[in-house]
Structures are given as structure tokens and as C-alpha cells.
Enzyme design. Structure first.
Site, PDB file in Angstrom:
ATOM      1  N   TRP A  35       0.794  -1.353   0.033  1.00 32.81           N
ATOM      2  CA  TRP A  35      -0.013  -0.111  -0.089  1.00 32.81           C
ATOM      3  C   TRP A  35       0.968   1.297   0.015  1.00 32.81           C
ATOM      4  CZ3 TRP A  35      -5.092   2.045   0.535  1.00 32.81           C
ATOM      5  CH2 TRP A  35      -5.217   3.016   1.052  1.00 32.81           C
ATOM      6  N   ASN A  37       0.205   5.752   0.424  1.00 31.99           N
ATOM      7  CA  ASN A  37      -0.832   6.816   0.264  1.00 31.99           C
ATOM      8  C   ASN A  37       0.038   8.350   0.221  1.00 31.99           C
ATOM      9  OD1 ASN A  37      -1.159   5.552   3.129  1.00 31.99           O
ATOM     10  ND2 ASN A  37      -1.554   8.158   3.328  1.00 31.99           N
ATOM     11  N   ASP A  38       0.034   9.004   1.055  1.00 35.00           N
ATOM     12  CA  ASP A  38       0.444  10.420   0.639  1.00 35.00           C
ATOM     13  C   ASP A  38       1.980  10.352   0.274  1.00 35.00           C
ATOM     14  OD1 ASP A  38      -1.743  10.583   2.286  1.00 35.00           O
ATOM     15  OD2 ASP A  38      -0.963  11.768   3.742  1.00 35.00           O
ATOM     16  N   PHE A  97       3.498   8.836  10.355  1.00 35.13           N
ATOM     17  CA  PHE A  97       2.846   9.476   9.448  1.00 35.13           C
ATOM     18  C   PHE A  97       3.512  10.573   8.566  1.00 35.13           C
ATOM     19  CE2 PHE A  97      -1.809   8.767  11.370  1.00 35.13           C
ATOM     20  CZ  PHE A  97      -1.773   7.235  11.090  1.00 35.13           C
ATOM     21  N   ARG A 159      -0.932  16.350  13.346  1.00 35.61           N
ATOM     22  CA  ARG A 159      -0.169  15.757  12.202  1.00 35.61           C
ATOM     23  C   ARG A 159       0.395  16.331  10.862  1.00 35.61           C
ATOM     24  NH1 ARG A 159      -5.069  12.962  12.464  1.00 35.61           N
ATOM     25  NH2 ARG A 159      -6.297  13.185  10.519  1.00 35.61           N
ATOM     26  N   ASP A 160       1.415  15.949  10.262  1.00 39.11           N
ATOM     27  CA  ASP A 160       1.776  16.240   9.026  1.00 39.11           C
ATOM     28  C   ASP A 160       2.435  17.527   8.848  1.00 39.11           C
ATOM     29  OD1 ASP A 160       0.065  14.052   8.171  1.00 39.11           O
ATOM     30  OD2 ASP A 160      -1.486  15.409   7.831  1.00 39.11           O
ATOM     31  N   GLU A 213      -5.624  18.399   6.967  1.00 37.12           N
ATOM     32  CA  GLU A 213      -4.599  17.425   6.927  1.00 37.12           C
ATOM     33  C   GLU A 213      -3.513  18.185   5.944  1.00 37.12           C
ATOM     34  OE1 GLU A 213      -6.297  13.739   5.848  1.00 37.12           O
ATOM     35  OE2 GLU A 213      -5.933  13.251   7.815  1.00 37.12           O
TER      36      GLU A 213
HETATM   37  C1  FRU Z   1      -3.475  12.059   4.671  1.00 36.55           C
HETATM   38  C2  FRU Z   1      -3.427  11.186   6.072  1.00 36.55           C
HETATM   39  C3  FRU Z   1      -2.446  12.114   6.831  1.00 36.55           C
HETATM   40  C4  FRU Z   1      -1.832  10.896   7.774  1.00 36.55           C
HETATM   41  C5  FRU Z   1      -1.601   9.852   6.656  1.00 36.55           C
HETATM   42  C6  FRU Z   1      -1.655   8.716   7.371  1.00 36.55           C
HETATM   43  O1  FRU Z   1      -4.151  11.350   3.740  1.00 36.55           O
HETATM   44  O2  FRU Z   1      -4.579  10.995   6.870  1.00 36.55           O
HETATM   45  O3  FRU Z   1      -3.024  13.125   7.572  1.00 36.55           O
HETATM   46  O4  FRU Z   1      -0.483  11.779   8.404  1.00 36.55           O
HETATM   47  O5  FRU Z   1      -2.641  10.221   5.865  1.00 36.55           O
HETATM   48  O6  FRU Z   1      -1.295   7.697   6.729  1.00 36.55           O
END
Ligand code: FRU
Length: 477
Positions: A35, A37-38, A97, A159-160, A213
Site C-alpha cells: 500500500w 498513500n501520501d 505518519f 499531524r503532517d 490534513e
Molecule cells: C492523509 C493522512 C495524513 C496522515 C496519513 C496517514 O491522507 O490521513 O493526515 O498523516 O494520511 O497515513
């Protein structure tokens, strides 16, 4: 379970050979397996572009987040590197994260969110998110430096971090949730370790989301652009149709002063799948953005194939005189062009014409002369599942996908100026389409899932005539 980088690497070894590659991207970045994501930590360091990303090596579902890592000379040909961060704990025991990267002297520094629960993970009251630091000299192996900002009192979602240099200081924006209000917090530091709380940078008014986010703040054209991904904005008409949005506010800001908005929140991309974009500077000073080409909670059919998720093309951002962001494919993308196939259609009437047997890695260029087109619908189709067309009655450019077998059907669209010429660049990869409208005015990005043998590209015009002033396709490498 405790996680290590060695374990993650072992898991990924060999998995790649077992992937079904029918939808695996040819010229976009995706994980070796598992997987993604970001995008995280995008940066130019030591002669390479580095892209990190949220990664779960152990399955095609989201899970305890690692930071995957790849590098590239041109933002398109990526070399996979070992996983950079694993949730080894204690402060990030449930996930590393999203976050960002900066260069501090000869060191590459990653600033990310340590995610952990103290107790039952279904209760947000047990959630603690803190900001952490990891550093590297070689850009490949990272030393964990631990937590640098603890969770502020009364916060759980925090976060982030996105860090940048300004004058003699480092600054950081962090996304937060206070009750049901999305916020962005600001911090300042001299050394990336001791951080001063500078308060709330901006926050949601009613209806603007319960959590903001992935914030990012950068300068363009004398303005500040605050880009972020709000959760909880309700769909209205054609706007904000996806579960979560990504977009921006333009304004003014100087260190020590409040951020003053100069306009409303604007969505960045109007397709089905674009989220959590992050920006960075190229060595020649361009502001480039890359997003995640998926949407939370959408069906993701590539999960059956051993991988899930991909990143968008790199896109250059500029700000026009109306304080609108324009997004164009980064110029590096042109180096992928191989043969050019001119399409001999200049006018279509109540017909569909096949232009290419297989649209797989292609850039299609279409210039529609809308003033002399009266067809009710005209545009491009790929197999039976995708159409990108002008709807004359609605005066909108529509992206329609139809994959009922995967639970994915529906349209996204942007308004057109009646009678104005329409120039489109459409980037097709194995399971994605990115449509750039009128040199950066709008963009629609969606995932598509055609069968391998049903990818023929056609032009069509129904109920009338449509006129093209230019049409053709580049085969991409
Ligand atoms: C955005 C998010 C962030 C977080 C990450 C977790 O897509 O939800 O806020 O850090 O993905 O995977």
C-alpha cells in the site's frame, strides 16, 4: 508486533515478482508492492529528487505506516530505495505518519508525525500524535532522533508537519483538529529540535472541515499559498464531490504576523482521485507539487493485484494575476515523448472513430474549436469505461468513468467558457488519467480500470458536429 526496516525489506523482496502488472503505472511512482498513500518528504538533495511516501509493506490495505523511498534524476524514472522509516516506537509505535524533508547543512532531515495509541485504538481520546525528527548524511539511511514536539494539551489529531527555512529560522505548519474545527498550527525553531509554539496559523470557519490534513505554505508571485487537505467539507453542486478535498487559500504572511487571507478555499483538482498534495522546490526554483492519486474509502481494484496506490505526475504551480493556482505537467514530462501520431480527424458528426488500438502510456493532445461545434457531446473515449467530453448543454468538460464491476461509476466536471477554444492534454497510464485544461486552468485526475485488451482510444461527437484544430498523441516511454 514491532516493526523494523529489515523486516519490511524482507517482506518486499520477491513480492514484486508476484504482482499482477495489468494496472501498474508505466511512468508514475507506485510502491514495489503493498500500500501507498501520501507523498512525503519531497526534496532535491545531493543531485537527486527524493520522494518518500506513506507505505504499508505488509498488505495492500492501509496499516502501520512506514516511509517508502525512491529517488530520481528527472521526477519520472524512479529508483526504489530501502524503506526509510519503520514504526519502531515508542513515540511512533503505531505509525510514521506524513511529513516533510529539509536540508540542514550536509544533513537530510525528515520531520514526520509519530502516531500512537495509549490503550484502545478505537477511542480518539487515546490517540497521541507528536512530531519527530530523523536525519541522514547519505540520503538513504536515517537515524531516528525521536520526538521534537509533544502533543499540545487537549489535542489528539496533530499531524503532517511541513518545514521550511525563512531568514534565520525554521518554520513548521502542522494540521490539527480542535473539537470539530480544522486548524493549522505554526512553530518556529533555530535548530529543528527546540520548537517554539507560534499559535494558530489559520482555522476553519463553519463548514470548512473538522480536520485540516497535510498543510503546506509557500510563496508564489509575491503571495503566500496555504495548501491543505480538509476533511469534512460537504459536497455542493459540482464542488467538493470527493470524500475529502485538497485545495488552497491565498494570502499574505510575514514571520511574527497573522496570516491574512485574500480569497476563498479553492479545490486543486476536480477529478475523483487527488489528495494530500505536497510541494517542493526544484533546483531551478520551480514550485512542483505531487499528490496521491487515490481517494480514501474509494474502491481500489488494484488491491487484488498485490499493490495499491500511486502518485500523480509532478506538476508545476504558478499563481496568476487573479490569485488562482495554475497546474501544468512539469517540463520533465516532455522527455518521455517518443513518436507523435497525428490524428487525422478535423471534424466529426454523429460518429465515433477509433484513433489508437491501445491507449496505455500516452499523452493525447486535443484542441477543440468549441465555437464551431454544436454536437451535444463530443470528446475522447478509452475502452467502454472512460469518456472525457464537452457537454454542450451543461457547458462543462466532463470526466466520466464507468466500471460497475469494481463499484466505480460517476462523473466529475469543470465549467467551460461558452464558445472559447478548449486545449486539453490528457496523460493516460495503465490505471490513471490526468487531464490538464487550457494550459493549467483546471485539472481532473482519476483512476481508471480498463481491461488490458479493451483500451482503444476513440473520438466521438453525438447529436451534431464537433471541430478539432489539433489532435494527436505522443507515445510515452
Ligand atoms: C492523509 C493522512 C495524513 C496522515 C496519513 C496517514 O491522507 O490521513 O493526515 O498523516 O494520511 O497515513
Amino acid at each position: 508486533m514491532t516493526y523494523t526496516i529489515a523486516q519490511a525489506e524482507q517482506e518486499l523482496q520477491g513480492k514484486r515478482e508476484k504482482l499482477n502488472l495489468r494496472w501498474y503505472p508505466r511512468y508514475h511512482l507506485a510502491a514495489r508492492a503493498g500500500w501507498i498513500n501520501d507523498p512525503n518528504g519531497l526534496i532535491w538533495f545531493d543531485g537527486w529528487y527524493h520522494a518518500f511516501y506513506q507505505h504499508h509493506p505488509y498488505s495492500t490495505q492501509w496499516g502501520p505506516m512506514h516511509w517508502g523511498h525512491a529517488r530520481s534524476k528527472d521526477l519520472l524514472h524512479w529508483e526504489h530505495l530501502p524503506v526509510a522509516l519503520a514504526p519502531e516506537g515508542p513515540e511512533d509505535k503505531d505509525g510514521c505518519f506524513s511529513g516533510s524533508a529539509v536540508i540542514n547543512g550536509d544533513t537530510l532531515a525528515l520531520i514526520y508525525t509519530g502516531h500512537k495509541f495509549r490503550g484502545d485504538a478505537s477511542d480518539d481520546g487515546n490517540l497521541y500524535q507528536v512530531q519527530c525528527l530523523a536525519t541522514s548524511r547519505d540520503g538513504v539511511h536515517f537515524t531516528r532522533q525521536g520526538m521534537v514536539i509533544d502533543t499540545p494539551a487537549d489535542l489528539h489529531h496533530f499531524r503532517d508537519p511541513k518545514v521550511w527555512r525563512e531568514g534565520d529560522n525554521w518554520y513548521m505548519v502542522v494540521g490539527a483538529r480542535v473539537g470539530d474545527t480544522g486548524q493549522i498550527r505554526l512553530y518556529r525553531s533555530a535548530d529543528l529540535r527546540q520548537w517554539q509554539d507560534e499559535g494558530i496559523f489559520d482555522e476553519a470557519e463553519a463548514g470548512m472541515g473538522f480536520m485540516w490534513e497535510c498543510p503546506d505554505l509557500f510563496s508564489l508571485n509575491g503571495k503566500r499559498v496555504l495548501m491543505f487537505s480538509p476533511q469534512g467539507i460537504a459536497a455542493q453542486g459540482f464542488e467538493n464531490r470527493n470524500l475529502f478535498q485538497s485545495g488552497y487559500l491565498v494570502g499574505d504572511w510575514q514571520p511574527g504576523e497573522p496570516f491574512v487571507r485574500a480569497g476563498k478555499f479553492v479545490e486543486m483538482d476536480h477529478g475523483h482521485d487527488f489528495y494530500a498534495p505536497q510541494s517542493f522546490l526544484s533546483p531551478d526554483g520551480r514550485r512542483i507539487v505531487i499528490g496521491w492519486l487515490n481517494m480514501w474509502e474509494s474502491p481500489m481494484p488494484e488491491q487484488q493485484d498485490g499493490w495499491c496506490g500511486m502518485l500523480s505526475l509532478p506538476r508545476e504551480l504558478t499563481l496568476n494575476e487573479n490569485n488562482r493556482l495554475q497546474m501544468r505537467p512539469a517540463k520533465e514530462v516532455e522527455a518521455l515523448r517518443q513518436a507523435w501520431f497525428p490524428w487525422p480527424a478535423s471534424s466529426l458528426k454523429n460518429q465515433q472513430i477509433c484513433m489508437a488500438k491501445k491507449g496505455e502510456a500516452m499523452e493525447v493532445v486535443l484542441h477543440w474549436d468549441c465555437a464551431s461545434s454544436d454536437a451535444e457531446q463530443y470528446g475522447l473515449s478509452l475502452g467502454e469505461g472512460l469518456r472525457v467530453y464537452v457537454d454542450t448543454q451543461m457547458q462543462r468538460l466532463v470526466l466520466e468513468r464507468r466500471y460497475p464491476q469494481y463499484g466505480l461509476c460517476g462523473t466529475r466536471s469543470v465549467p467551460l467558457v461558452p464558445g472559447a477554444p478548449l486545449a486539453l492534454r490528457l496523460f493516460i497510464d495503465s490505471s490513471s488519467i490526468e487531464v490538464f485544461v487550457n494550459d493549467g486552468e483546471a485539472c481532473l485526475s482519476s483512476r481508471i480500470y480498463p481491461d488490458t485488451d479493451r483500451r482503444q482510444l476513440s473520438l466521438f461527437a453525438w447529436h451534431g458536429t464537433a471541430t478539432l484544430s489539433e489532435a494527436g498523441a505522443w507515445q510515452l516511454e
